[in-house]
Design an enzyme around this catalytic site. Structure first.
Site, short mmCIF file in Angstrom:
data_model
loop_
_atom_site.label_atom_id
_atom_site.label_comp_id
_atom_site.label_asym_id
_atom_site.label_seq_id
_atom_site.Cartn_x
_atom_site.Cartn_y
_atom_site.Cartn_z
N ASP A 141 -10.62 3.38 4.19
CA ASP A 141 -10.72 1.93 4.03
C ASP A 141 -12.13 1.43 4.41
OD1 ASP A 141 -9.57 -0.53 3.37
OD2 ASP A 141 -9.04 -0.98 5.44
N GLN A 147 -4.30 -1.79 9.43
CA GLN A 147 -4.22 -3.09 8.76
C GLN A 147 -4.86 -4.16 9.65
OE1 GLN A 147 -3.03 -3.68 5.58
NE2 GLN A 147 -3.93 -5.69 5.93
N LYS A 161 0.84 -1.20 0.00
CA LYS A 161 0.00 0.00 0.00
C LYS A 161 0.88 1.26 0.00
CE LYS A 161 -3.77 -2.60 1.98
NZ LYS A 161 -4.41 -3.15 3.17
#
Ligand code: NAP
Length: 278
Positions: free
Chosen positions: A116, A93, A49
């Site tokens: 996200d 994450q 990422k």
């Protein structure tokens, strides 16, 4: 369905938007990736990422916390990023190590930086069809379906998996696109017969080759969101190639679209926070 090719195009457009933001404001859009612990897959994902950020001219902000971190420490860290005007998107994450209460931590992300799509606010807006930086994997899947002109209006879709980041928002997005949706999970009875009726099948289970070729209706569109060890998806790809009219490979299908969507949403978040219309 070639997710790599479409992702490249999304990233090219994102790079052009980054340039416009930089020249209009002097600000470089920044994505913070927060990694707790040392799960090897998570290390790889966050590295990928950050690399994509650099490729489009964005600034990656790397935050790493030890495996023993508490929910409070993670919430504090997210709070600092939330207050930092130079950070435009925050990605925690997952999976995060067990003792951490994941959703409590996620809720510390302000909705405008939730690129996200993990907060309840974002999920609520997604369900209602309101503008939001939706969860990246289902949002990337919708982009793929649109790219291949898959008719969703009136289609019957079976989504297998009901996680808050994948199956649930996916079902909502399909409903908002006027599909009729059955959301399946581990307690679903007669799963094969539900899948056999579906024009669009979304596999988001986390079990290698779980969806069998014999479950796929002739002409169905098959999206394999799964990623299992050894580059294997949740669908028996070889077998499903025959009945399916369109199918995503693993790798090269949904995965690249997830990251491209994350990057694109972060650029849009930066523009919004800077008061720019792109
Ligand atoms: P998850 O949180 O583990 O959810 C899995 C879902 O599958 C659950 O809803 C579970 O049902 C359901 N399930 C399990 N066994 C089943 C069965 N026998 N029949 C029907 N449903 C069953 O996983 P996730 O985070 O959604 O991820 C799903 C897959 O997508 C994984 O392979 C993951 O690696 C992949 N993924 C890929 C990307 C990408 O970028 N490509 C991103 C995220 C995830 P219950 O709710 O009843 O337990």
């Amino acid at each position: 369905m070639d997710g790599r090719r479409l992702a490249k195009r999304v990233l090219l457009v994102a790079a052009a938007k980054v340039e416009r933001i930089k020249s209009a404001t002097g600000v470089t859009p920044a994505l913070a990736t927060v990694l707790v612990g040392d799960n090897p897959a998570s290390i790889t994902y966050t590295r990928m990422k950050r690399k994509r950020c650099e490729e489009v001219g964005m600034r990656p902000v790397r935050i790493e916390m030890p495996a023993g971190s508490t929910t409070e420490q993670l919430v504090e860290q997210i709070g600092r990023l939330a207050d930092d005007p130079a950070v435009h998107g925050i990605l925690v994450q997952h999976p995060v190590p067990k003792p951490i209460e994941k959703q409590i931590a996620f809720e510390a992300i302000p909705i405008e930086k939730d690129v996200d799509g993990v907060t309840s606010g974002t999920l609520g807006r997604t369900i209602l069809g309101l503008p939001a930086f939706a969860s990246c994997t289902p949002a990337g899947i919708i982009r793929l379906l649109r790219e291949y002109n898959v008719e969703l209006d009136g289609a019957y879709a079976a989504v297998i998996g009901r996680s808050p980041i994948l199956g649930r928002p996916m079902a909502s997005m399909l409903i908002n696109a006027h599909a009729t949706v059955t959301l399946c999970h581990s307690r679903t009875r007669s799963l094969p017969s539900i899948v056999r009726g579906a024009d669009v099948v979304i596999a988001a289970v986390g079990k290698p080759r779980f969806v069998q070729a014999g479950w796929i209706k002739v002409g169905a569109v098959v999206i394999d969101a799964g990623y299992n060890e050894g580059n294997v998806g949740d669908v028996d790809f070889e077998g499903a190639l025959e009945p399916a009219s369109l199918i995503t490979p693993v790798p090269g299908g949904v995965g690249p679209m997830t990251i491209a969507t994350l990057i694109d949403q972060t650029v849009d978040a930066a523009a919004l926070q800077l008061g720019l219309t792109l």
